[in-house]
Scaffold this active site. Structure first.
Site, mmCIF file in Angstrom:
data_model
loop_
_atom_site.group_PDB
_atom_site.id
_atom_site.type_symbol
_atom_site.label_atom_id
_atom_site.label_comp_id
_atom_site.label_asym_id
_atom_site.label_seq_id
_atom_site.Cartn_x
_atom_site.Cartn_y
_atom_site.Cartn_z
ATOM 1 N N GLU A 80 -0.808 -9.302 -0.601
ATOM 2 C CA GLU A 80 -2.257 -9.459 -0.425
ATOM 3 C C GLU A 80 -2.960 -9.489 -1.786
ATOM 4 O OE1 GLU A 80 -2.242 -6.108 2.318
ATOM 5 O OE2 GLU A 80 -3.185 -7.348 3.836
ATOM 6 N N GLU A 116 4.344 -5.002 7.261
ATOM 7 C CA GLU A 116 3.625 -3.893 7.922
ATOM 8 C C GLU A 116 4.088 -3.659 9.353
ATOM 9 O OE1 GLU A 116 2.223 -6.360 6.185
ATOM 10 O OE2 GLU A 116 0.785 -5.519 4.747
ATOM 11 N N ALA A 126 0.866 -1.181 0.000
ATOM 12 C CA ALA A 126 0.000 0.000 0.000
ATOM 13 C C ALA A 126 0.898 1.225 0.000
ATOM 14 C CB ALA A 126 -0.887 -0.025 1.238
ATOM 15 N N GLY A 150 0.565 -4.976 0.808
ATOM 16 C CA GLY A 150 -0.583 -5.009 -0.102
ATOM 17 C C GLY A 150 -0.283 -5.723 -1.413
HETATM 18 N N1 COA Z 1 4.594 3.102 -0.684
HETATM 19 C C1 COA Z 1 4.991 4.262 -1.230
HETATM 20 N N2 COA Z 1 6.153 4.389 -1.898
HETATM 21 C C2 COA Z 1 6.932 3.306 -2.016
HETATM 22 C C3 COA Z 1 6.586 2.073 -1.455
HETATM 23 C C4 COA Z 1 5.347 1.979 -0.768
HETATM 24 N N3 COA Z 1 4.906 0.845 -0.235
HETATM 25 N N4 COA Z 1 7.572 1.170 -1.721
HETATM 26 C C5 COA Z 1 8.487 1.840 -2.428
HETATM 27 N N5 COA Z 1 8.109 3.117 -2.606
HETATM 28 C C6 COA Z 1 8.830 4.197 -3.328
HETATM 29 C C7 COA Z 1 9.996 4.739 -2.523
HETATM 30 O O1 COA Z 1 9.560 5.688 -1.574
HETATM 31 C C8 COA Z 1 10.833 5.325 -3.629
HETATM 32 O O2 COA Z 1 10.280 6.547 -4.012
HETATM 33 P P1 COA Z 1 11.217 7.840 -4.256
HETATM 34 O O3 COA Z 1 12.171 7.420 -5.355
HETATM 35 O O4 COA Z 1 10.262 8.905 -4.682
HETATM 36 O O5 COA Z 1 11.912 8.089 -2.967
HETATM 37 C C9 COA Z 1 10.632 4.346 -4.769
HETATM 38 O O6 COA Z 1 9.412 3.673 -4.502
HETATM 39 C C10 COA Z 1 11.720 3.310 -4.893
HETATM 40 O O7 COA Z 1 11.844 2.637 -3.659
HETATM 41 P P2 COA Z 1 13.235 2.435 -2.884
HETATM 42 O O8 COA Z 1 12.923 2.208 -1.444
HETATM 43 O O9 COA Z 1 14.174 3.563 -3.211
HETATM 44 O O10 COA Z 1 13.785 1.107 -3.593
HETATM 45 P P3 COA Z 1 14.810 0.052 -2.987
HETATM 46 O O11 COA Z 1 15.158 -0.848 -4.095
HETATM 47 O O12 COA Z 1 15.888 0.720 -2.224
HETATM 48 O O13 COA Z 1 13.943 -0.792 -1.887
HETATM 49 C C11 COA Z 1 11.999 -1.994 -1.121
HETATM 50 C C12 COA Z 1 12.883 -1.600 -2.315
HETATM 51 C C13 COA Z 1 10.794 -2.734 -1.655
HETATM 52 C C14 COA Z 1 12.802 -2.900 -0.172
HETATM 53 C C15 COA Z 1 11.558 -0.710 -0.352
HETATM 54 O O14 COA Z 1 11.046 0.218 -1.278
HETATM 55 C C16 COA Z 1 10.507 -0.939 0.705
HETATM 56 O O15 COA Z 1 10.811 -1.459 1.783
HETATM 57 N N6 COA Z 1 9.241 -0.541 0.422
HETATM 58 C C17 COA Z 1 8.183 -0.581 1.379
HETATM 59 C C18 COA Z 1 7.668 -1.981 1.561
HETATM 60 C C19 COA Z 1 6.559 -2.030 2.603
HETATM 61 O O16 COA Z 1 6.763 -1.759 3.759
HETATM 62 N N7 COA Z 1 5.348 -2.375 2.140
HETATM 63 C C20 COA Z 1 4.202 -2.483 3.001
HETATM 64 C C21 COA Z 1 3.480 -1.200 3.053
HETATM 65 S S1 COA Z 1 2.083 -1.302 4.164
#
Ligand code: COA
Length: 260
Positions: free
Chosen positions: A114, A134, A66, A111
């Site tokens: 999910e 989460e 999400a 999400g």
């Molecule tokens: N919601 C909003 N933005 C997200 C996102 C999410 N769930 N997951 C990634 N993004 C965005 C980042 O903020 C970043 O945006 P920016 O370039 O404007 O700063 C972009 O996507 C790229 O993500 P980034 O974190 O730089 O990539 P990465 O390769 O270093 O890491 C992940 C990848 C998936 C490990 C990391 O993005 C992450 O942990 N995401 C969240 C996962 C999460 O907690 N999901 C559950 C949400 S309830």
């Protein structure tokens, strides 16, 4: 339309729906939840569509969860509405009358997992990572994760993924029964299309009968589930496709199903 959160295209009778926010790793904001709900409703009602593939755009992610930026400022009431919005959309996918395959091309987190779990089959790239992180945000899954993961992989795996929040790789997800198949990243699209084309060529009313039996059967007593299965089985004898399937077998030819 470049600002649409989805890319939608048809390959024969297979509809391909891709979440298209690659710069945000396809995170699900409210507009994307609504677009997915509308796209699946449209696919359910379009007689040309016989199977659906759901994936994420770009090389890194199926869906990374999400949208955290959108969620950060929600009030409890807005949080509940956001959860219900996602849950309704995902339940609509789960109860689709046509088979839906999740093509997991990268991160399927929160999400994203999910969303993959409400699809009927999951095929993952060997580079994919899935999880329910989460807890790391001080949150819990809100689009059905605690419930669908429990039904798919059991209590131990659900508690491990949700309590610890660490992503697992595709091989472990396969061992836990969360994904049906793992294939090399380079073969993912071809293997998924092969699967989807097989589903698109199958008898549509029989596919629907199986989906309905499995959807309702998992949630009721066995006697009730068996009775429902018998009624669906009986219904098949009213279809042209059942006659065609049996006749084609006896005539040693491939059946041509038309959904009647
Ligand atoms: N919601 C909003 N933005 C997200 C996102 C999410 N769930 N997951 C990634 N993004 C965005 C980042 O903020 C970043 O945006 P920016 O370039 O404007 O700063 C972009 O996507 C790229 O993500 P980034 O974190 O730089 O990539 P990465 O390769 O270093 O890491 C992940 C990848 C998936 C490990 C990391 O993005 C992450 O942990 N995401 C969240 C996962 C999460 O907690 N999901 C559950 C949400 S309830």
């Amino acid at each position: 339309m470049t600002d649409s959160p989805l890319l939608v295209s048809d390959r024969g009778a297979v509809r391909l729906i891709a979440v298209n926010r690659p710069d945000k790793l396809n995170a699900l904001n409210a507009a994307t939840l609504d677009a997915l709900h509308a796209a699946f409703t449209q696919a359910a009602n379009d007689p040309k569509v016989r199977a659906i593939v759901l994936t994420g755009s770009g090389p890194k992610a199926f869906v990374a969860g999400a949208d955290i930026a959108e969620m950060a400022g929600l009030t409890p009431v807005q949080g509940r509405d956001f959860s219900l919005r996602g849950q309704r959309m995902m339940r609509a996918i789960e109860t689709m009358p046509k088979p839906v395959v999740a093509m997991i091309n990268g991160f399927a987190l929160g999400g994203g997992l999910e969303l993959a779990m409400c699809c009927h089959l999951r095929i993952a790239s060997d580079a994919a990572k899935v999880g329910q992180p989460e807890i790391n945000l001080g949150l819990i899954p809100g689009f059905g994760g605690t419930q669908r993961l429990l039904r798919l992989a059991g209590r131990a795996a659900t508690l491990e993924l949700c309590l610890l929040g660490a992503p697992i790789d595709a091989t472990r997800a396969h061992q836990l029964g969360i994904v049906n198949r793992v294939v090399p990243a380079a073969d993912l699209e071809a293997e998924t299309m092969k699967l989807a084309e097989q589903l698109a060529a199958a008898a549509p009313l029989a596919l629907r009968g199986i989906l309905d039996c499995v959807n309702s059967g998992g949630e009721c007593a066995i006697e009730e589930g068996l009775a429902f299965e018998s009624s669906q089985f009986a219904l098949m004898f009213a279809t042209d496709d059942m006659r065609e399937g049996a006749t084609a077998f006896l005539e040693r030819r491939k059946p041509a199903f038309n959904g009647r």
